[in-house]
Each structure stands twice: as C-alpha cells, then as structure tokens.
Design a protein around this motif. Structure first.
Motif, PDB file in Angstrom:
ATOM      1  N   ASP A  13      37.141  40.078  24.919  1.00 15.09           N
ATOM      2  CA  ASP A  13      37.139  40.121  26.389  1.00 15.09           C
ATOM      3  C   ASP A  13      35.942  39.367  26.968  1.00 15.09           C
ATOM      4  O   ASP A  13      36.074  38.652  27.969  1.00 15.09           O
ATOM      5  CB  ASP A  13      37.118  41.567  26.883  1.00 15.09           C
ATOM      6  CG  ASP A  13      38.443  42.288  26.676  1.00 15.09           C
ATOM      7  OD1 ASP A  13      39.450  41.600  26.390  1.00 15.09           O
ATOM      8  OD2 ASP A  13      38.471  43.532  26.786  1.00 15.09           O
ATOM      9  N   ILE A  14      34.773  39.536  26.337  1.00 14.85           N
ATOM     10  CA  ILE A  14      33.575  38.844  26.821  1.00 14.85           C
ATOM     11  C   ILE A  14      33.783  37.337  26.796  1.00 14.85           C
ATOM     12  O   ILE A  14      33.522  36.628  27.779  1.00 14.85           O
ATOM     13  CB  ILE A  14      32.344  39.214  25.968  1.00 14.85           C
ATOM     14  CG1 ILE A  14      31.910  40.657  26.256  1.00 14.85           C
ATOM     15  CG2 ILE A  14      31.178  38.255  26.248  1.00 14.85           C
ATOM     16  CD1 ILE A  14      30.819  41.164  25.320  1.00 14.85           C
ATOM     17  N   ILE A  15      34.296  36.821  25.686  1.00  8.67           N
ATOM     18  CA  ILE A  15      34.472  35.375  25.537  1.00  8.67           C
ATOM     19  C   ILE A  15      35.559  34.852  26.475  1.00  8.67           C
ATOM     20  O   ILE A  15      35.373  33.840  27.163  1.00  8.67           O
ATOM     21  CB  ILE A  15      34.787  35.031  24.071  1.00  8.67           C
ATOM     22  CG1 ILE A  15      33.555  35.295  23.195  1.00  8.67           C
ATOM     23  CG2 ILE A  15      35.231  33.563  23.939  1.00  8.67           C
ATOM     24  CD1 ILE A  15      33.811  35.182  21.716  1.00  8.67           C
ATOM     25  N   ILE A  16      36.694  35.537  26.525  1.00 15.66           N
ATOM     26  CA  ILE A  16      37.793  35.079  27.378  1.00 15.66           C
ATOM     27  C   ILE A  16      37.386  35.102  28.849  1.00 15.66           C
ATOM     28  O   ILE A  16      37.683  34.166  29.606  1.00 15.66           O
ATOM     29  CB  ILE A  16      39.059  35.924  27.138  1.00 15.66           C
ATOM     30  CG1 ILE A  16      39.669  35.564  25.782  1.00 15.66           C
ATOM     31  CG2 ILE A  16      40.084  35.699  28.254  1.00 15.66           C
ATOM     32  CD1 ILE A  16      40.905  36.364  25.418  1.00 15.66           C
ATOM     33  N   ASN A  17      36.695  36.145  29.267  1.00 18.02           N
ATOM     34  CA  ASN A  17      36.259  36.236  30.667  1.00 18.02           C
ATOM     35  C   ASN A  17      35.310  35.098  31.026  1.00 18.02           C
ATOM     36  O   ASN A  17      35.393  34.531  32.125  1.00 18.02           O
ATOM     37  CB  ASN A  17      35.578  37.584  30.926  1.00 18.02           C
ATOM     38  CG  ASN A  17      36.567  38.737  30.952  1.00 18.02           C
ATOM     39  OD1 ASN A  17      37.764  38.536  31.151  1.00 18.02           O
ATOM     40  ND2 ASN A  17      36.074  39.950  30.734  1.00 18.02           N
ATOM     41  N   GLU A  18      34.401  34.756  30.096  1.00 18.79           N
ATOM     42  CA  GLU A  18      33.467  33.666  30.358  1.00 18.79           C
ATOM     43  C   GLU A  18      34.177  32.313  30.412  1.00 18.79           C
ATOM     44  O   GLU A  18      33.859  31.463  31.245  1.00 18.79           O
ATOM     45  CB  GLU A  18      32.369  33.639  29.287  1.00 18.79           C
ATOM     46  CG  GLU A  18      31.370  34.775  29.395  1.00 18.79           C
ATOM     47  CD  GLU A  18      30.598  34.733  30.702  1.00 18.79           C
ATOM     48  OE1 GLU A  18      30.098  33.648  31.063  1.00 18.79           O
ATOM     49  OE2 GLU A  18      30.514  35.773  31.372  1.00 18.79           O
ATOM     50  N   ILE A  19      35.154  32.117  29.523  1.00 20.76           N
ATOM     51  CA  ILE A  19      35.918  30.870  29.551  1.00 20.76           C
ATOM     52  C   ILE A  19      36.719  30.774  30.846  1.00 20.76           C
ATOM     53  O   ILE A  19      36.773  29.712  31.487  1.00 20.76           O
ATOM     54  CB  ILE A  19      36.839  30.755  28.321  1.00 20.76           C
ATOM     55  CG1 ILE A  19      36.000  30.577  27.042  1.00 20.76           C
ATOM     56  CG2 ILE A  19      37.802  29.574  28.473  1.00 20.76           C
ATOM     57  CD1 ILE A  19      36.811  30.576  25.766  1.00 20.76           C
ATOM     58  N   ASN A  20      37.326  31.877  31.258  1.00 24.16           N
ATOM     59  CA  ASN A  20      38.104  31.871  32.501  1.00 24.16           C
ATOM     60  C   ASN A  20      37.232  31.503  33.699  1.00 24.16           C
ATOM     61  O   ASN A  20      37.676  30.804  34.611  1.00 24.16           O
ATOM     62  CB  ASN A  20      38.736  33.250  32.737  1.00 24.16           C
ATOM     63  CG  ASN A  20      39.940  33.500  31.846  1.00 24.16           C
ATOM     64  OD1 ASN A  20      40.540  32.560  31.329  1.00 24.16           O
ATOM     65  ND2 ASN A  20      40.291  34.753  31.654  1.00 24.16           N
TER      66      ASN A  20
END
Length: 204
Positions: A67-74
């Motif tokens: 979730d941390i990585i996906i949220n930052e990419i988004n």
C-alpha cells in the motif's frame, strides 16, 4: 488488528520495524514471534494480542508495504508519459525513494518474493498477482507501442525487465544493498533494451 492500529505511532513503528527486520533477515519459517517481540521490546503475548498469529502479522506487513509503494506511485506518477521505458523509470524512481525512507522494506519484500513456506505461499501468490496487475497498468495503459520495432512484444520486454530485477535481488545481502547502484545498473540495462527494441528515430 484494531488494537494494534490504536497504539501510539511510535510504538506501532517499533513493532513494525522489528518484524520487517526479523522476517527480512530470516524468512517466514525461521522467524519466531519471540524474535520479533524481543526486538520490539514487548512481550510475545502482546504480539499475539495485537495480531492473532504470526501469519496474520506477516500478511499485514505485506499489505502495508504494498500500500505504501502503490500510494506513492499513484501520487507521483505522470500518466501522460507514453514512453514505455520512461514509465518504468518513473515508477522505479518512486519505489526506490520509498525504500530509502523505509529502510527495512527492501529486504522484507525481497524475502517475501522468494519465500516458499506453504503456510504463506498461496497468500503471497495472491499479493504478487495484484502487484503484477498494477505494474502492467502503469507500464501499458496509454503507452505508445509505435516506438517498438515490428515484431517486438512489449509484454515480453516487461518479462525481461522482471527477470533482470529478480536475478539482481537474489544476489543481494544486507551488506551489499545499494539502491542507487542497483537503479543505475538497472537503467543501463533498460537503455540497452531501448536501443535494440525501439525504432531508430524513437531512441533519440
């Protein structure tokens, strides 16, 4: 889990960091709840009180990191970019910046990727499937396929990049991990692929 989430942030971080380090260093099977509790400065009973089981804690960490990585990419990804390799570089830059801020995440995620314990393997496969779908969305949605030479399948190129990343990750240890060097070498390999798989005018 609700009891854990209601803890003060510093205590949650201490427990999460201890668990990430323990699982990252030793894998799922060899990591004991006692190891995690000792590193976090709490009792073994409290770990069970917050998470229920070692497996539940492990899966929580995978979800959290994902979730941390996906949220930052988004938040940081420029979806107007149409170049395949530029899209991969964008998402890789963001992912590495996250890992630099959360220094226990890289080895935990690498250990998850290569984990074979049957107790968690099917769950890991499900998480990886979600990650693969997201990665393909980032790489391919709106991507300009006309830059590739005739007969080059972008999805096969993506597989090659994944294989390179897997091979690199399998050789890493705590003492050798340098995210900047890893990213530089990965991008050099990407440039080789770009020069060979793009039409000549698209490489410029």
């Amino acid at each position: 889990m609700k009891k854990f989430l209601n803890l003060p942030e510093d205590k949650r971080k201490r427990i999460v960091d201890a668990a990430l380090k323990s699982f990252g260093a030793n894998g799922y099977k060899k990591t004991s709840v006692s190891d995690i509790a000792r590193a976090a400065g709490i009792s073994k009973a409290m770990v069970f009180h917050y998470f229920g089981t070692k497996k539940d804690l492990y899966l929580y960490l995978i979800r959290m990191c994902t979730d941390i990585i996906i949220n930052e990419i988004n938040k940081g990804f420029d979806s107007t970019a149409t170049d395949f390799f530029e899209r991969i570089k964008q998402s890789s830059d963001i992912k590495v910046s996250v890992m630099k801020r959360h220094t226990d995440i890289p080895f935990f995620l690498i250990s998850v990727y290569f984990e074979s314990d049957p107790e968690v393997k099917s769950d890991i496969t499900s998480f990886l499937s979600i990650g693969n779908n997201y990665r393909n969305k980032i790489a391919f949605d709106g991507m300009d396929t006309s830059k590739f030479k005739d007969g080059i399948d972008p999805k096969l190129v993506m597989k090659m990049l994944i294989w390179m990343a897997e091979g690199y990750s399998s050789q890493l240890s705590v003492s050798t991990l340098d995210l900047d060097i890893m990213l530089k070498e990965f991008y050099e390999c990407m440039d080789l692929l770009r020069n060979n798989f793009y039409k000549e005018h698209s490489c410029k």
